[in-house]
Design an enzyme around this catalytic site. Structure first.
Site, PDB file in Angstrom:
ATOM      1  N   LYS A  63       0.865  -1.196   0.000  1.00 61.55           N
ATOM      2  CA  LYS A  63       0.000   0.000   0.000  1.00 61.55           C
ATOM      3  C   LYS A  63       0.894   1.237   0.000  1.00 61.55           C
ATOM      4  CE  LYS A  63      -4.116  -1.888   2.195  1.00 61.55           C
ATOM      5  NZ  LYS A  63      -4.996  -1.787   1.010  1.00 61.55           N
TER       6      LYS A  63
ATOM      7  N   ARG B  34     -10.304 -11.491   0.695  1.00 60.84           N
ATOM      8  CA  ARG B  34     -11.138 -12.498   0.039  1.00 60.84           C
ATOM      9  C   ARG B  34     -10.484 -13.878   0.051  1.00 60.84           C
ATOM     10  NH1 ARG B  34     -11.230  -9.013  -5.416  1.00 60.84           N
ATOM     11  NH2 ARG B  34     -11.030  -7.396  -3.844  1.00 60.84           N
TER      12      ARG B  34
HETATM   13  N1  BES Z   1      -8.395  -3.816   3.405  1.00 62.56           N
HETATM   14  C1  BES Z   1      -8.440  -3.392   2.062  1.00 62.56           C
HETATM   15  C2  BES Z   1      -9.697  -2.600   1.725  1.00 62.56           C
HETATM   16  C3  BES Z   1      -9.835  -1.260   2.367  1.00 62.56           C
HETATM   17  C4  BES Z   1      -9.416  -0.139   1.689  1.00 62.56           C
HETATM   18  C5  BES Z   1     -10.457  -1.115   3.574  1.00 62.56           C
HETATM   19  C6  BES Z   1      -9.590   1.099   2.247  1.00 62.56           C
HETATM   20  C7  BES Z   1     -10.618   0.123   4.138  1.00 62.56           C
HETATM   21  C8  BES Z   1     -10.204   1.244   3.467  1.00 62.56           C
HETATM   22  C9  BES Z   1      -8.379  -4.589   1.130  1.00 62.56           C
HETATM   23  O1  BES Z   1      -7.634  -5.660   1.576  1.00 62.56           O
HETATM   24  C10 BES Z   1      -7.751  -4.107  -0.127  1.00 62.56           C
HETATM   25  O2  BES Z   1      -6.611  -3.739  -0.082  1.00 62.56           O
HETATM   26  N2  BES Z   1      -8.503  -4.105  -1.219  1.00 62.56           N
HETATM   27  C11 BES Z   1      -8.029  -3.640  -2.458  1.00 62.56           C
HETATM   28  C12 BES Z   1      -8.491  -4.594  -3.523  1.00 62.56           C
HETATM   29  C13 BES Z   1      -7.870  -4.346  -4.852  1.00 62.56           C
HETATM   30  C14 BES Z   1      -6.422  -4.729  -4.820  1.00 62.56           C
HETATM   31  C15 BES Z   1      -8.610  -5.140  -5.878  1.00 62.56           C
HETATM   32  C16 BES Z   1      -8.574  -2.244  -2.704  1.00 62.56           C
HETATM   33  O3  BES Z   1      -9.739  -1.996  -2.373  1.00 62.56           O
HETATM   34  O4  BES Z   1      -7.829  -1.401  -3.161  1.00 62.56           O
HETATM   35 MN    MN Z   2      -5.584  -5.460   1.128  1.00 59.75          MN
END
Ligand code: BES
Ligand code: MN
Ligand code: ZN
Length: 495
Positions: free
Chosen positions: A269, A345
């Site tokens: 991230k 997921r």
């Molecule tokens: N935990 C995150 C989702 C999230 C993002 C929660 C912002 C709270 C605030 C999840 O694991 C994630 O990183 N999802 C990605 C998926 C993508 C790589 C398809 C996302 O939402 O960017």
């Molecule tokens: Mn994630």
């Protein structure tokens, strides 16, 4: 905090602070009912000076020098014809915030007549409780201020509200527990610590508990979940709690995403992706464990509820998942991991397969799953995906009663092409547009189609950056009250 209904008029009440809801456009007649406490000419002068007209969220405090009450806080409720229970919640929380830290005994006088007494009592009691929770655990010198000890709902029918009022404490303790789990930093709330919290719940409330360690998860073939955990020095903990009433007709499974930290893995991230907030990536599991706490105390009949958390961290080390790896879930499906940041997921896939083996009547999962859901619905509304209309309406009703926002989203099966892999059965992410929908479709691949299942994306709702009164800045405990309301409804309905 002791909450009770008292069959009194305002002028018979004594205590430190009185919170009064005032309807817009009816000031004159309402001033009348305070006659014996404050001189009406003085009160109308004060209202005039402050331009207080009873509009929503307007407030006016008046200190009294003599008599049984020290202070009255008038809070506007808006027009009578638009009055909703949500307005009572907001007004109660505005009033509570005004006195928090100063006074011990609160009286609340609202126009109750417009509402079913027990719903009004739950809403207002919960609002006062939830607005006054402060998390001081991580302060080296916690400054404990005066807490509100007694709340009286003035003019509400005592008999009609007895049951609802008795449930406020167990429900709010569950919400508080969920908030504390979410607020706890990732060096404190590790997967191991989460399993300890579950152990404590199990021993405090006599719940059945099974914790699968890494080896036991391997034996179950949970290759998707374990792939996420691989990059961390901390071992995963698969938590399975069970509440069961003596006569259990309905069997329900609640699953919560339990990433105690989500760095993104090798798809790290970066930029504005808020890596420093990712302690709240276990928000789903916090709601589920919070609900477990409430349910264990409320002891609903006719129901068996399983609480499942596949907890771990998404980190980076030499054995971490590579972008591009292919892993195999416990139902035999293979997944090409085209993005290690879509880890939730993967953990949920194995949790869902495990849940299906319990042959429940319904499964609900809560997960901080996608940033796309935050973009779509913001931080006050969670996304709901299900193919089951009945489950959808049950959960929507339960959320509405709790004042928790939820919106049903489409399970657009044609988007499944987005998670097709050319080499494995599936890939874990699809294109950016509709990213929350493909996430839901991915999960669906791990649920038996004959079991009603709902997925709730709480990425936006589990945390708030703005102080929302009933939800102070930080963890919200979203979902606990919806889940408890739903379970209570099921327990009252013969199957
Ligand atoms: N935990 C995150 C989702 C999230 C993002 C929660 C912002 C709270 C605030 C999840 O694991 C994630 O990183 N999802 C990605 C998926 C993508 C790589 C398809 C996302 O939402 O960017
Ligand atoms: Mn994630
Ligand atoms: Zn995540």
């Amino acid at each position: 905090m002791q909450i009770s209904a008292v069959a009194k008029e305002i002028n018979e009440w004594s205590g430190s602070v009185l919170i009064c809801g005032i309807l817009e456009g009816r000031i004159e007649s309402q001033i009348n009912s305070f006659k014996t406490i404050i001189k009406d000419s003085y009160l109308s002068q004060r209202f005039n000076d402050a331009k207080f007209e009873g509009q929503k969220s307007q407030k006016l405090s008046i200190e009294l020098n003599e008599g049984k009450i020290k202070k009255i806080i008038f809070v506007g409720l808006g027009k009578a014809e638009n009055l909703q229970v949500e307005d009572l919640r907001k007004a109660a929380s505005i009033g509570t915030r005004q006195v928090l830290g100063y006074e011990k005994k609160l009286g609340i006088s609202f126009p109750w007549d417009a509402f079913d007494p027990s719903s009004a009592a739950s809403a207002v009691g919960e609002a006062v409780r939830l607005s006054s929770i402060k998390d001081l655990r991580f302060k080296s010198e916690p400054k404990e201020s005066t807490s509100i000890e007694e709340v009286e709902l003035i003019g509400l029918n005592v008999k009609a509200t007895e049951l609802a009022i008795a449930e406020i404490n167990p429900i709010c303790e569950g919400v508080k527990f969920a908030r504390e789990l979410v607020s706890a930093p990732p060096n404190f709330l590790t997967p191991y610590q989460m399993s300890k919290e579950a152990e404590k719940l199990a021993s405090d409330y006599d719940l059945d508990l099974k914790i699968l360690n890494k080896q036991e998860c391997e034996d179950q073939g949970m290759g998707a979940y374990l792939a996420v955990a691989k990059g961390s020095d901390l071992d995963p903990k698969f938590i399975h709690l069970k509440y069961s009433s003596k006569t259990a007709k309905n069997k329900i499974v609640l699953i919560g995403k339990g990433l105690t930290f989500d760095s993104g893995g090798y798809n790290l991230k970066v930029g504005a992706s808020q890596i420093e907030k990712m302690k709240y990536d276990m928000g789903g599991s916090a709601s589920v464990l919070g609900a477990a706490r409430s349910i264990a105390e409320l002891k609903p009949s006719n129901i068996e509820v399983h609480f499942i958390v596949a907890s771990c961290e998404n980190m980076i080390n030499g054995s971490a998942l590579h972008p591009g790896d292919i892993v195999k879930a416990s139902n035999g499906k293979t997944i090409e991991v085209n993005n290690t940041d879509a880890e939730g997921r993967l953990t949920l896939a194995d949790a869902l397969v495990y849940a299906c083996k319990l042959e429940p009547n319904a499964i609900v999962d809560l997960a901080t799953l996608t940033g796309a859901c935050v973009i779509a619905l913001g931080d006050e509304i969670a996304g709901l995906w299900t193919d089951d209309d009945k489950l959808s309406s049950q959960l929507t009703k339960a959320a509405a009663k709790a004042g928790e926002g939820i919106w049903r989203m489409p399970m657009q099966d044609s988007y499944k092409s987005g998670i097709k892999s050319s080499i494995a059965d599936l890939q874990n992410t699809g294109p950016r547009p509709g990213g929350s929908i493909t996430a839901a479709l991915f999960l669906k691949e791990f649920v038996n189609s004959n079991i009603p299942w709902a997925h709730i994306d709480i990425a936006g709702t589990c945390w708030t950056e703005k102080d929302r009164g009933i939800n102070p800045k930080g963890a919200t405990g979203y979902g606990v009250r919806m889940l408890v309301n739903w379970i209570k409804d099921l327990s009252q309905k013969p199957n």
